[in-house]
Scaffold this motif. Structure first.
Motif, mmCIF file in Angstrom:
data_model
loop_
_atom_site.group_PDB
_atom_site.id
_atom_site.type_symbol
_atom_site.label_atom_id
_atom_site.label_comp_id
_atom_site.label_asym_id
_atom_site.label_seq_id
_atom_site.Cartn_x
_atom_site.Cartn_y
_atom_site.Cartn_z
ATOM 1 N N ILE A 24 0.838 -1.202 0.000
ATOM 2 C CA ILE A 24 0.000 0.000 0.000
ATOM 3 C C ILE A 24 0.874 1.254 0.000
ATOM 4 C CG2 ILE A 24 -1.652 1.316 1.392
ATOM 5 C CD1 ILE A 24 -2.840 -1.415 2.222
ATOM 6 N N THR A 25 1.929 1.235 0.788
ATOM 7 C CA THR A 25 2.826 2.386 0.857
ATOM 8 C C THR A 25 3.559 2.606 -0.466
ATOM 9 O OG1 THR A 25 3.157 1.852 3.184
ATOM 10 C CG2 THR A 25 4.650 3.448 2.232
ATOM 11 N N ALA A 26 3.860 1.545 -1.185
ATOM 12 C CA ALA A 26 4.606 1.662 -2.444
ATOM 13 C C ALA A 26 3.765 2.274 -3.557
ATOM 14 C CB ALA A 26 5.114 0.294 -2.874
ATOM 15 N N LEU A 27 2.477 2.441 -3.353
ATOM 16 C CA LEU A 27 1.651 3.097 -4.368
ATOM 17 C C LEU A 27 1.983 4.583 -4.499
ATOM 18 C CD1 LEU A 27 -1.736 1.356 -3.640
ATOM 19 C CD2 LEU A 27 -0.276 1.028 -5.631
ATOM 20 N N ALA A 82 2.897 -11.098 -0.483
ATOM 21 C CA ALA A 82 1.865 -10.167 -0.039
ATOM 22 C C ALA A 82 2.037 -8.805 -0.699
ATOM 23 C CB ALA A 82 1.905 -10.032 1.481
ATOM 24 N N PHE A 83 3.280 -8.368 -0.847
ATOM 25 C CA PHE A 83 3.550 -7.096 -1.516
ATOM 26 C C PHE A 83 3.026 -7.116 -2.942
ATOM 27 C CE2 PHE A 83 6.331 -4.602 -4.286
ATOM 28 C CZ PHE A 83 6.216 -3.361 -3.718
ATOM 29 N N LEU A 84 3.361 -8.160 -3.692
ATOM 30 C CA LEU A 84 2.932 -8.234 -5.085
ATOM 31 C C LEU A 84 1.425 -8.428 -5.210
ATOM 32 C CD1 LEU A 84 5.825 -10.348 -6.604
ATOM 33 C CD2 LEU A 84 5.389 -7.916 -6.909
ATOM 34 N N THR A 85 0.827 -9.135 -4.268
ATOM 35 C CA THR A 85 -0.616 -9.357 -4.298
ATOM 36 C C THR A 85 -1.386 -8.059 -4.080
ATOM 37 O OG1 THR A 85 -0.288 -11.592 -3.460
ATOM 38 C CG2 THR A 85 -2.495 -10.682 -3.252
ATOM 39 N N ILE A 86 -0.867 -7.190 -3.259
ATOM 40 C CA ILE A 86 -1.529 -5.913 -3.000
ATOM 41 C C ILE A 86 -1.132 -4.867 -4.042
ATOM 42 C CG2 ILE A 86 -1.712 -3.993 -1.360
ATOM 43 C CD1 ILE A 86 -3.206 -6.473 -0.463
#
Length: 146
Positions: A24-27, A82-86
Motif C-alpha cells: 500500500i505504501t509503495a503506491l 503479499a507485496f505483489l498481491t496488494i
C-alpha cells in the motif's frame, strides 16, 4: 528446540501484514524504489524476526541459528508475495482511473514473463532474507548467552 508450526504461522502472519503495508505504501511513486529495492529485499526478514522476538520472546529464544535463517527466508518470500498481491492490482486499478499514473511496466508483461520474474525475485529475496535471519539469530543467541 526445533521449528514448530505455531512459530511459522506467527512469522507468516507478521510477514503478510508487513508485505501488505509495504504494498500500500509503495503506491506513492517516490516511495516505490525505496521500498522495492531496499526495504523488501534487505530488511523485511529482519523486521519480522525482530518484531516476533519483541512480541514473543520466549518462543524464539530457544531456536538455533539455522532456524532463524529458515524463518528469515520464509518471511522474505511471504512478504514479497503479499507485496505483489496488494501492489500489482492496485497499481493497475489506479492506472485505469488516473491515466498519468506510472505502473512500473506491469501492464506490459505477459503471464509467462511475469511468472518467471516473480519466481526469480522470490528466490533472490528468500536467499537475502535467510542471510538476514541468520544474522538476527546469531545476535539474539549471542545476547542471550551474555
Amino acid at each position: 528446540m526445533t521449528l514448530s508450526t505455531k512459530i511459522v504461522k506467527k512469522i507468516a502472519f507478521y510477514s503478510a501484514i508487513l508485505g501488505a503495508g509495504l504494498g500500500i505504501t509503495a503506491l506513492i511513486p517516490p516511495l516505490m524504489p525505496v521500498i522495492s529495492l531496499f526495504i523488501l529485499p534487505f530488511l523485511s526478514g529482519i523486521i519480522v524476526l525482530l518484531t516476533a522476538a519483541k512480541l514473543n520472546p520466549e518462543t524464539l529464544k530457544t531456536l538455533e541459528t539455522k532456524d532463524y535463517a529458515i524463518l528469515g527466508g520464509i518471511s522474505g518470500t511471504i512478504c514479497c508475495t503479499a507485496f505483489l498481491t496488494i501492489f500489482t492490482p492496485m497499481a493497475l486499478l489506479i492506472k485505469l482511473i488516473v491515466k498519468t499514473y506510472y505502473t512500473y511496466g506491469i501492464d506490459y508483461l505477459n503471464f509467462f514473463l511475469a511468472a518467471v520474474l516473480i519466481f526469480s525475485i522470490m528466490l533472490i529475496l528468500f536467499t537475502i532474507n535467510a542471510a538476514g535471519g541468520l544474522l538476527v539469530g546469531f545476535l539474539i543467541n549471542w545476547f542471550n548467552k551474555n
